[in-house]
Design a protein around this motif. Structure first.
Motif, PDB file in Angstrom:
ATOM      1  N   VAL A  74       0.843  -1.208   0.000  1.00 19.82           N
ATOM      2  CA  VAL A  74       0.000   0.000   0.000  1.00 19.82           C
ATOM      3  C   VAL A  74       0.872   1.251   0.000  1.00 19.82           C
ATOM      4  CG1 VAL A  74      -1.613   1.375   1.387  1.00 19.82           C
ATOM      5  CG2 VAL A  74      -2.054  -1.050   1.014  1.00 19.82           C
ATOM      6  N   LEU A  75       1.918   1.263   0.813  1.00 19.90           N
ATOM      7  CA  LEU A  75       2.811   2.423   0.846  1.00 19.90           C
ATOM      8  C   LEU A  75       3.457   2.670  -0.508  1.00 19.90           C
ATOM      9  CD1 LEU A  75       4.567   1.980   4.311  1.00 19.90           C
ATOM     10  CD2 LEU A  75       3.143   3.925   3.617  1.00 19.90           C
ATOM     11  N   VAL A  76       3.993   1.621  -1.125  1.00 20.23           N
ATOM     12  CA  VAL A  76       4.718   1.766  -2.399  1.00 20.23           C
ATOM     13  C   VAL A  76       3.763   2.092  -3.538  1.00 20.23           C
ATOM     14  CG1 VAL A  76       6.113   0.544  -4.122  1.00 20.23           C
ATOM     15  CG2 VAL A  76       6.608   0.262  -1.680  1.00 20.23           C
ATOM     16  N   GLY A  89      -4.834  10.091  -9.449  1.00 24.13           N
ATOM     17  CA  GLY A  89      -4.578   8.941  -8.590  1.00 24.13           C
ATOM     18  C   GLY A  89      -5.740   8.642  -7.663  1.00 24.13           C
ATOM     19  N   LEU A  90      -6.340   9.690  -7.115  1.00 24.07           N
ATOM     20  CA  LEU A  90      -7.506   9.496  -6.241  1.00 24.07           C
ATOM     21  C   LEU A  90      -8.694   8.954  -7.025  1.00 24.07           C
ATOM     22  CD1 LEU A  90      -7.287  12.665  -3.953  1.00 24.07           C
ATOM     23  CD2 LEU A  90      -6.800  10.287  -3.304  1.00 24.07           C
ATOM     24  N   LEU A  91      -8.887   9.458  -8.233  1.00 22.05           N
ATOM     25  CA  LEU A  91      -9.984   8.965  -9.060  1.00 22.05           C
ATOM     26  C   LEU A  91      -9.751   7.508  -9.450  1.00 22.05           C
ATOM     27  CD1 LEU A  91     -12.652   9.577 -10.376  1.00 22.05           C
ATOM     28  CD2 LEU A  91     -11.433  10.608 -12.304  1.00 22.05           C
ATOM     29  N   ALA A  92      -8.507   7.165  -9.794  1.00 20.40           N
ATOM     30  CA  ALA A  92      -8.175   5.768 -10.108  1.00 20.40           C
ATOM     31  C   ALA A  92      -8.466   4.875  -8.909  1.00 20.40           C
ATOM     32  CB  ALA A  92      -6.713   5.653 -10.521  1.00 20.40           C
ATOM     33  N   THR A  93      -8.082   5.336  -7.727  1.00 20.10           N
ATOM     34  CA  THR A  93      -8.319   4.568  -6.503  1.00 20.10           C
ATOM     35  C   THR A  93      -9.810   4.380  -6.257  1.00 20.10           C
ATOM     36  OG1 THR A  93      -6.233   5.342  -5.551  1.00 20.10           O
ATOM     37  CG2 THR A  93      -7.906   4.517  -4.004  1.00 20.10           C
ATOM     38  N   ALA A  94     -10.595   5.429  -6.487  1.00 24.12           N
ATOM     39  CA  ALA A  94     -12.050   5.327  -6.310  1.00 24.12           C
ATOM     40  C   ALA A  94     -12.656   4.305  -7.269  1.00 24.12           C
ATOM     41  CB  ALA A  94     -12.699   6.697  -6.502  1.00 24.12           C
ATOM     42  N   ILE A  95     -12.184   4.287  -8.515  1.00 20.24           N
ATOM     43  CA  ILE A  95     -12.690   3.321  -9.505  1.00 20.24           C
ATOM     44  C   ILE A  95     -12.343   1.903  -9.067  1.00 20.24           C
ATOM     45  CG2 ILE A  95     -12.414   2.503 -11.890  1.00 20.24           C
ATOM     46  CD1 ILE A  95     -12.009   5.526 -12.645  1.00 20.24           C
ATOM     47  N   ILE A  96     -11.089   1.692  -8.653  1.00 19.92           N
ATOM     48  CA  ILE A  96     -10.647   0.370  -8.195  1.00 19.92           C
ATOM     49  C   ILE A  96     -11.472  -0.065  -6.983  1.00 19.92           C
ATOM     50  CG2 ILE A  96      -8.711  -0.869  -7.135  1.00 19.92           C
ATOM     51  CD1 ILE A  96      -6.881   1.092  -8.851  1.00 19.92           C
ATOM     52  N   TRP A  97     -11.640   0.824  -6.032  1.00 22.20           N
ATOM     53  CA  TRP A  97     -12.385   0.559  -4.798  1.00 22.20           C
ATOM     54  C   TRP A  97     -13.802   0.097  -5.133  1.00 22.20           C
ATOM     55  CZ3 TRP A  97     -10.390   3.396  -0.099  1.00 22.20           C
ATOM     56  CH2 TRP A  97     -11.125   3.122   1.048  1.00 22.20           C
ATOM     57  N   PHE A  98     -14.476   0.848  -6.018  1.00 23.56           N
ATOM     58  CA  PHE A  98     -15.871   0.559  -6.362  1.00 23.56           C
ATOM     59  C   PHE A  98     -15.997  -0.731  -7.169  1.00 23.56           C
ATOM     60  CE2 PHE A  98     -19.511   0.981  -9.275  1.00 23.56           C
ATOM     61  CZ  PHE A  98     -20.537   1.083  -8.354  1.00 23.56           C
ATOM     62  N   VAL A  99     -15.203  -0.867  -8.229  1.00 18.04           N
ATOM     63  CA  VAL A  99     -15.284  -2.057  -9.085  1.00 18.04           C
ATOM     64  C   VAL A  99     -14.927  -3.308  -8.287  1.00 18.04           C
ATOM     65  CG1 VAL A  99     -14.277  -3.220 -11.100  1.00 18.04           C
ATOM     66  CG2 VAL A  99     -14.891  -0.796 -11.233  1.00 18.04           C
ATOM     67  N   SER A 118      -5.869  -5.377  -0.111  1.00 14.22           N
ATOM     68  CA  SER A 118      -5.281  -6.027  -1.291  1.00 14.22           C
ATOM     69  C   SER A 118      -6.108  -5.790  -2.548  1.00 14.22           C
ATOM     70  CB  SER A 118      -5.059  -7.517  -1.050  1.00 14.22           C
ATOM     71  OG  SER A 118      -6.266  -8.155  -0.722  1.00 14.22           O
ATOM     72  N   VAL A 119      -7.410  -5.495  -2.394  1.00 14.86           N
ATOM     73  CA  VAL A 119      -8.206  -5.130  -3.572  1.00 14.86           C
ATOM     74  C   VAL A 119      -7.601  -3.884  -4.229  1.00 14.86           C
ATOM     75  CG1 VAL A 119      -9.901  -3.704  -2.328  1.00 14.86           C
ATOM     76  CG2 VAL A 119     -10.574  -4.834  -4.430  1.00 14.86           C
ATOM     77  N   LEU A 120      -7.128  -2.942  -3.415  1.00 17.55           N
ATOM     78  CA  LEU A 120      -6.469  -1.745  -3.940  1.00 17.55           C
ATOM     79  C   LEU A 120      -5.093  -2.081  -4.485  1.00 17.55           C
ATOM     80  CD1 LEU A 120      -7.368   0.822  -1.118  1.00 17.55           C
ATOM     81  CD2 LEU A 120      -8.562   0.446  -3.294  1.00 17.55           C
ATOM     82  N   VAL A 121      -4.361  -2.934  -3.780  1.00 12.07           N
ATOM     83  CA  VAL A 121      -3.010  -3.308  -4.207  1.00 12.07           C
ATOM     84  C   VAL A 121      -3.038  -3.900  -5.609  1.00 12.07           C
ATOM     85  CG1 VAL A 121      -1.110  -4.931  -3.770  1.00 12.07           C
ATOM     86  CG2 VAL A 121      -2.076  -3.587  -1.884  1.00 12.07           C
ATOM     87  N   PHE A 122      -3.937  -4.852  -5.850  1.00 15.78           N
ATOM     88  CA  PHE A 122      -4.017  -5.474  -7.172  1.00 15.78           C
ATOM     89  C   PHE A 122      -4.469  -4.463  -8.223  1.00 15.78           C
ATOM     90  CE2 PHE A 122      -3.342  -9.209  -4.798  1.00 15.78           C
ATOM     91  CZ  PHE A 122      -2.929 -10.198  -5.684  1.00 15.78           C
ATOM     92  N   GLY A 123      -5.400  -3.605  -7.850  1.00 12.29           N
ATOM     93  CA  GLY A 123      -5.843  -2.569  -8.786  1.00 12.29           C
ATOM     94  C   GLY A 123      -4.737  -1.606  -9.131  1.00 12.29           C
ATOM     95  N   HIS A 170      -8.993  -9.815  -5.393  1.00 14.42           N
ATOM     96  CA  HIS A 170      -7.795  -9.554  -6.195  1.00 14.42           C
ATOM     97  C   HIS A 170      -8.166  -9.380  -7.674  1.00 14.42           C
ATOM     98  CE1 HIS A 170      -5.244 -11.881  -2.991  1.00 14.42           C
ATOM     99  NE2 HIS A 170      -5.791 -10.768  -2.515  1.00 14.42           N
ATOM    100  N   LEU A 171      -9.000 -10.293  -8.179  1.00 14.97           N
ATOM    101  CA  LEU A 171      -9.390 -10.248  -9.583  1.00 14.97           C
ATOM    102  C   LEU A 171     -10.148  -8.968  -9.915  1.00 14.97           C
ATOM    103  CD1 LEU A 171      -9.722 -11.528 -12.395  1.00 14.97           C
ATOM    104  CD2 LEU A 171     -11.779 -12.672 -11.522  1.00 14.97           C
ATOM    105  N   PHE A 172     -11.156  -8.633  -9.122  1.00 13.83           N
ATOM    106  CA  PHE A 172     -11.958  -7.448  -9.445  1.00 13.83           C
ATOM    107  C   PHE A 172     -11.220  -6.153  -9.130  1.00 13.83           C
ATOM    108  CE2 PHE A 172     -15.235 -10.713  -9.531  1.00 13.83           C
ATOM    109  CZ  PHE A 172     -15.822 -10.414 -10.755  1.00 13.83           C
ATOM    110  N   GLY A 173     -10.297  -6.188  -8.181  1.00 17.76           N
ATOM    111  CA  GLY A 173      -9.405  -5.040  -7.997  1.00 17.76           C
ATOM    112  C   GLY A 173      -8.561  -4.813  -9.235  1.00 17.76           C
ATOM    113  N   ALA A 174      -8.009  -5.908  -9.785  1.00 17.11           N
ATOM    114  CA  ALA A 174      -7.193  -5.807 -11.001  1.00 17.11           C
ATOM    115  C   ALA A 174      -8.025  -5.305 -12.182  1.00 17.11           C
ATOM    116  CB  ALA A 174      -6.568  -7.165 -11.330  1.00 17.11           C
ATOM    117  N   ILE A 175      -9.254  -5.796 -12.303  1.00 11.63           N
ATOM    118  CA  ILE A 175     -10.149  -5.312 -13.366  1.00 11.63           C
ATOM    119  C   ILE A 175     -10.418  -3.824 -13.174  1.00 11.63           C
ATOM    120  CG2 ILE A 175     -12.521  -5.450 -14.257  1.00 11.63           C
ATOM    121  CD1 ILE A 175     -12.351  -8.514 -13.688  1.00 11.63           C
TER     122      ILE A 175
END
Length: 196
Positions: A74-76, A89-99, A118-123, A170-175
């Motif tokens: 998460v830090l890196v 970056g915040l918008l990308a994080t919001a999309i990953i979080w929601f999806v 980890s959902v965020l990490v994979f995203g 992990h999968l849906f974070g990556a998507i």
């Protein structure tokens, strides 16, 4: 007359990422102090109360071992996602979080409970790898290549097989990361075409 100087994005990125990780640790301390009461706010597929998990699951963990395993990524990755543009970056994080949350709620097994950053990490991994190539920006390509080299084996976590691990998260974070890269790059390209 003195004008305000704008902080470089990397400083803001470091502060935001550090603050987010501090929040994760505070919440896990609260969870421990309350007898794991916060664990019930994970994503619980296809249940009404489980919808709250879409909002809360990425900041909750099932114990300190779980949190420790997510802290450095998460830090890196959070820092790298924000460093080349806080708003993007915040918008990308919001999309990953929601999806990620909606995907888990729709497709993970019933009567399960999913939480963790980890959902965020994979995203973020997928977002950072794909973003540079879509933007054709040298710095972002180099960041993407470095992230891929460091975390490519982690991406195998999108496959089922490890008991107690939410491969669906992990999968849906990556998507979500891929969608964020596509959606935010399209907007950046349009802006580039009309700006001289």
């Amino acid at each position: 007359m003195q004008t305000a100087t704008r902080e470089p994005d990397w400083k803001s990125a470091a502060l935001l990422t550090g603050g987010f990780v501090a929040l994760l640790w505070v919440l896990e301390v609260v969870d421990l102090a309350t007898g794991n009461a916060l664990d019930g706010y994970g994503v619980q597929p296809r249940s009404e109360e489980g919808l709250l998990g879409i909002v809360f699951a990425p900041v909750l963990h099932f114990g300190f071992d779980h949190l420790v395993s997510n802290t450095v990524p998460v830090l890196v990755l959070g820092f790298l996602t924000l460093a080349t543009g806080i708003a993007r970056g915040l918008l990308a994080t919001a999309i990953i979080w929601f999806v990620g949350g909606v995907g888990v709620w729709l497709f993970a097994p019933s009567l399960s409970n999913h939480a963790g950053a980890s959902v965020l990490v994979f995203g973020w991994i997928v977002y950072l790898v794909v973003r540079g190539f879509l933007n054709r920006h040298t710095t972002e390509i180099l960041i993407g290549v470095a992230v891929f080299l460091l975390y490519s084996t982690v991406l195998l976590g999108v496959l089922p097989g490890q008991p107690g691990v939410s491969w669906q998260g992990h999968l849906f974070g990556a998507i979500g990361g891929f969608l964020a890269a596509r959606l935010l790059t399209r907007g950046a390209r349009r802006g580039a075409e009309v700006t001289y």
